[in-house]
Each structure stands twice: as structure tokens, then as C-alpha cells.
Scaffold this active site. Structure first.
Site, PDB file in Angstrom:
ATOM      1  N   GLU A 193      -0.608  18.633  -6.721  1.00  0.00           N
ATOM      2  CA  GLU A 193      -1.962  18.685  -7.252  1.00  0.00           C
ATOM      3  C   GLU A 193      -2.930  17.749  -6.526  1.00  0.00           C
ATOM      4  O   GLU A 193      -4.093  17.698  -6.867  1.00  0.00           O
ATOM      5  CB  GLU A 193      -1.933  18.341  -8.751  1.00  0.00           C
ATOM      6  CG  GLU A 193      -1.050  19.255  -9.577  1.00  0.00           C
ATOM      7  CD  GLU A 193       0.449  18.943  -9.510  1.00  0.00           C
ATOM      8  OE1 GLU A 193       1.239  19.745 -10.027  1.00  0.00           O
ATOM      9  OE2 GLU A 193       0.843  17.899  -8.924  1.00  0.00           O
ATOM     10  N   SER A 194      -2.508  16.954  -5.567  1.00  0.00           N
ATOM     11  CA  SER A 194      -3.293  16.097  -4.675  1.00  0.00           C
ATOM     12  C   SER A 194      -2.559  14.799  -4.387  1.00  0.00           C
ATOM     13  O   SER A 194      -1.573  14.813  -3.684  1.00  0.00           O
ATOM     14  CB  SER A 194      -4.717  15.840  -5.165  1.00  0.00           C
ATOM     15  OG  SER A 194      -5.478  15.320  -4.081  1.00  0.00           O
TER      16      SER A 194
ATOM     17  N   SER B  43       0.864  -1.179   0.000  1.00  0.00           N
ATOM     18  CA  SER B  43       0.000   0.000   0.000  1.00  0.00           C
ATOM     19  C   SER B  43       0.891   1.216   0.000  1.00  0.00           C
ATOM     20  O   SER B  43       1.976   1.205   0.582  1.00  0.00           O
ATOM     21  CB  SER B  43      -0.889   0.055   1.249  1.00  0.00           C
ATOM     22  OG  SER B  43      -1.954  -0.833   1.148  1.00  0.00           O
TER      23      SER B  43
ATOM     24  N   CYS C  74      -5.904  18.146  -8.910  1.00  0.00           N
ATOM     25  CA  CYS C  74      -6.596  19.436  -8.899  1.00  0.00           C
ATOM     26  C   CYS C  74      -6.028  20.296 -10.022  1.00  0.00           C
ATOM     27  O   CYS C  74      -4.868  20.162 -10.396  1.00  0.00           O
ATOM     28  CB  CYS C  74      -6.386  20.139  -7.563  1.00  0.00           C
ATOM     29  SG  CYS C  74      -7.089  19.224  -6.183  1.00  0.00           S
TER      30      CYS C  74
ATOM     31  N   HIS D   6      -3.364   0.076  -3.369  1.00  0.00           N
ATOM     32  CA  HIS D   6      -3.268  -1.112  -2.533  1.00  0.00           C
ATOM     33  C   HIS D   6      -3.251  -2.299  -3.486  1.00  0.00           C
ATOM     34  O   HIS D   6      -4.079  -2.368  -4.391  1.00  0.00           O
ATOM     35  CB  HIS D   6      -4.427  -1.248  -1.545  1.00  0.00           C
ATOM     36  CG  HIS D   6      -4.213  -2.381  -0.595  1.00  0.00           C
ATOM     37  ND1 HIS D   6      -3.323  -2.291   0.457  1.00  0.00           N
ATOM     38  CD2 HIS D   6      -4.705  -3.622  -0.578  1.00  0.00           C
ATOM     39  CE1 HIS D   6      -3.308  -3.456   1.096  1.00  0.00           C
ATOM     40  NE2 HIS D   6      -4.137  -4.277   0.489  1.00  0.00           N
TER      41      HIS D   6
END
Length: 125
Positions: free
Chosen positions: A62-63, A55, A83, A68
Site C-alpha cells: 500500500e506504499s 534510518s 494507498c 529516522h
């Protein structure tokens, strides 16, 4: 309507066990997917599970990109949230599909932060 970001949830199937179970390889592919999409990478955190699975998250300006893996099933659950207009989350998803040597990918996109609603306060009753 304008939105703040695009969030793609991808189901990636038929991937190689050895790729999905290798924390270094998964991190490298995730970082390169972010770069391929035009994102600016800030930080990465990845964890290797026992007996298998990885994971992790790549934080981008930008985010984020998150994953996983279930190597024993050849499956990876991925989300790519970007974003702004400059970074395309689909470029990252396509890169991941290719570099995980996947047989199949399904995905859906959700627009996040619809502008007319962004300034309104939600009230729970």
C-alpha cells in the site's frame, strides 16, 4: 473529493534511547506497526549510524513507512503513506508511539493524489 492515499508525518518525542538506537528493535517495531495497520509488508531496509541513530523504510503493498531516529534526543521522525481504504496510517503511528515508549506524538495527515487532478499533466513554465 476522493484521493489515492493518506500520508501521515509524525513527530515522536520522549522515546527510550535504547529502543531508538537498536536497529533490530526499530525494524521489528516498524514491521509490526505496518501489520497492525493491516498492511502487507514487501521489503525492509534499515541502516545503523555511528555513534547513534537508525534510518529505515518498510515497503508495503500500500506504499511505505519510513523513520529516522535521534536516540540522544529521544526523537523519531516518521512518515506513513498508505494507498486505498483498507490500511489506516494512524493505526501504525499509534503503534509506533506506544512501542517506542514515547511521551508525546504530534502528526498531520495529507491527502495524496486528489482524483480530479490525477489525470491532468502539470506544465512548468
Amino acid at each position: 473529493m476522493k484521493h489515492l492515499g493518506r500520508h501521515v508525518l509524525a513527530e515522536i518525542y520522549g522515546c527510550g534511547f535504547d529502543i531508538l538506537n537498536d536497529i533490530r528493535k526499530v525494524e521489528e517495531i516498524m514491521v509490526n506497526a505496518a501489520l497492525e495497520a493491516g498492511a502487507e509488508v514487501r521489503e525492509c531496509v534499515f541502516h545503523k549510524f555511528s555513534p547513534q541513530g537508525v534510518s529505515g523504510v518498510v515497503v508495503i503493498s500500500e506504499s511505505h513507512l519510513a523513520i529516522h531516529t535521534w536516540p540522544e534526543l529521544g526523537y523519531a521522525a516518521v512518515d506513513v503513506f498508505t494507498c486505498g481504504e483498507r490500511v489506516d496510517p494512524w493505526d501504525a503511528c499509534n503503534y509506533l508511539t506506544s512501542h517506542f515508549c514515547a511521551q508525546h506524538m504530534t502528526a498531520r495527515e495529507t491527502k495524496r493524489g486528489i482524483i480530479p487532478f490525477a489525470g491532468q499533466v502539470a506544465v512548468n513554465q
